[in-house]
Design a protein around this motif. Sequence first.
Motif, mmCIF file in Angstrom:
data_model
loop_
_atom_site.group_PDB
_atom_site.id
_atom_site.type_symbol
_atom_site.label_atom_id
_atom_site.label_comp_id
_atom_site.label_asym_id
_atom_site.label_seq_id
_atom_site.Cartn_x
_atom_site.Cartn_y
_atom_site.Cartn_z
ATOM 1 N N LEU A 113 0.836 -1.198 0.000
ATOM 2 C CA LEU A 113 0.000 0.000 0.000
ATOM 3 C C LEU A 113 0.874 1.251 0.000
ATOM 4 O O LEU A 113 1.962 1.258 0.574
ATOM 5 C CB LEU A 113 -0.910 0.035 1.227
ATOM 6 N N GLN A 119 -0.491 9.367 0.524
ATOM 7 C CA GLN A 119 -1.803 9.007 -0.010
ATOM 8 C C GLN A 119 -2.602 10.236 -0.416
ATOM 9 O O GLN A 119 -2.584 11.255 0.267
ATOM 10 C CB GLN A 119 -2.607 8.222 1.033
ATOM 11 N N TYR A 123 -7.587 7.951 -2.339
ATOM 12 C CA TYR A 123 -6.972 6.640 -2.076
ATOM 13 C C TYR A 123 -7.224 6.251 -0.618
ATOM 14 O O TYR A 123 -7.636 5.122 -0.323
ATOM 15 C CB TYR A 123 -5.483 6.739 -2.369
ATOM 16 N N ALA A 126 -10.830 5.282 -0.077
ATOM 17 C CA ALA A 126 -11.140 3.949 -0.610
ATOM 18 C C ALA A 126 -10.718 2.857 0.368
ATOM 19 O O ALA A 126 -11.441 1.872 0.578
ATOM 20 C CB ALA A 126 -10.455 3.756 -1.960
ATOM 21 N N LEU A 127 -9.563 3.031 0.991
ATOM 22 C CA LEU A 127 -9.099 2.051 1.969
ATOM 23 C C LEU A 127 -10.031 2.010 3.180
ATOM 24 O O LEU A 127 -10.392 0.925 3.660
ATOM 25 C CB LEU A 127 -7.684 2.389 2.418
ATOM 26 N N SER A 130 -13.370 0.301 2.613
ATOM 27 C CA SER A 130 -13.316 -1.161 2.682
ATOM 28 C C SER A 130 -13.391 -1.624 4.134
ATOM 29 O O SER A 130 -13.983 -2.673 4.434
ATOM 30 C CB SER A 130 -12.044 -1.691 2.012
ATOM 31 N N CYS A 172 3.345 -1.755 -4.263
ATOM 32 C CA CYS A 172 2.548 -0.575 -3.914
ATOM 33 C C CYS A 172 1.925 0.087 -5.133
ATOM 34 O O CYS A 172 0.816 0.623 -5.055
ATOM 35 C CB CYS A 172 3.415 0.446 -3.172
ATOM 36 N N ARG A 175 -0.832 -2.723 -6.978
ATOM 37 C CA ARG A 175 -2.086 -3.111 -6.326
ATOM 38 C C ARG A 175 -3.139 -2.034 -6.560
ATOM 39 O O ARG A 175 -3.016 -0.919 -6.056
ATOM 40 C CB ARG A 175 -1.856 -3.306 -4.832
ATOM 41 N N ILE A 177 -6.208 0.226 -6.059
ATOM 42 C CA ILE A 177 -7.046 0.648 -4.939
ATOM 43 C C ILE A 177 -8.023 1.703 -5.441
ATOM 44 O O ILE A 177 -7.624 2.696 -6.048
ATOM 45 C CB ILE A 177 -6.201 1.239 -3.792
ATOM 46 N N GLY A 178 -9.318 1.491 -5.228
ATOM 47 C CA GLY A 178 -10.315 2.504 -5.517
ATOM 48 C C GLY A 178 -10.706 2.658 -6.976
ATOM 49 O O GLY A 178 -11.417 3.606 -7.318
ATOM 50 N N MET A 183 -6.548 5.313 -8.629
ATOM 51 C CA MET A 183 -5.176 4.818 -8.656
ATOM 52 C C MET A 183 -4.298 5.669 -9.551
ATOM 53 O O MET A 183 -3.128 5.925 -9.242
ATOM 54 C CB MET A 183 -5.160 3.350 -9.127
ATOM 55 N N GLN A 186 -3.351 8.686 -7.707
ATOM 56 C CA GLN A 186 -2.374 8.347 -6.673
ATOM 57 C C GLN A 186 -0.977 8.200 -7.266
ATOM 58 O O GLN A 186 0.011 8.679 -6.698
ATOM 59 C CB GLN A 186 -2.780 7.058 -5.961
#
Length: 279
Positions: A113, A119, A123, A126-127, A130, A172, A175, A177-178, A183, A186
């Motif tokens: 991550l 971040q 981003y 989104a984490l 979850s 990182c 992967r 994310i979102g 992403m 990010q």
Amino acid sequence: MVNRKDLNPDASAQAAFGARLRSSREVRGWTQDDLSARMGISSGHISGVETTRKSPSLRFAKAADGVFGMAGMVDTFERQWHEMHNGSLLEGYPEYVGYEARAAEIRLFESGLIPGLLQTPEYAAALEASNVRRGSITAEQAQERVTFLIERQAALARPLPPLLFVVLDESCIRRPIGGHEVMDRQLARLVEFAEESNTVFQLAPYAIGEERPFNRLVNLLTLSDRSVFSYVESQTHGHLDRELNSVVPLLRAYHQMQAHALSQAASVDMITQTRKGTL
């Protein structure tokens, strides 16, 4: 006092904060109006925090530290606020953040991550979303965490910012994310970070294999007096360490990892190619 409400600091973390605020005020012989004038916060809000009718904000906690002369100490109202919002999930984390805001140099490693300091809000959201779906936190707690992260990032934007050294495992940036747009923004943020004058950014590619010494987040701080701290995390715990015999080996391993990692230019190129979908 006719309408004085008895406080039970053991009732909750918020009650402990309110009781401590009241006792700190009363030991100085101040009324709520006196404290209001010093903090620049309404006496009604102070009363609400003391009696748990209102929840203190991070700004409130920092103002209290300033008024009571606790800024820079270990057991601050700010630290207590962080503990209220992070609970026992990451032991040592609130104290670490206090030192991070004053560090002269910050070294970060993360796998899987993007670390919090880099971040984007989307981003981070989104984490946390979850975590809400899994039922581990509430939607309100998720918003508080994102807000805290933004404030933590802002604390480093000072006249003489710290030097930031960041090494990220290749995972990182791989992967997702979102979703694609989150992403992509990010990854763009990582490129912007690499262009800042007080930063060094590197990726540790999969190809370095066993030469990567860390398997989870590692944060290393150097303060202006050259004292050093480390902070490492597992899934449920964090550990802040200031003992040289345990911190120095981590610093050595970090420098050795940097020698095996990609250069900053090559790291930015890998991110650029990833955004184009060519890798």
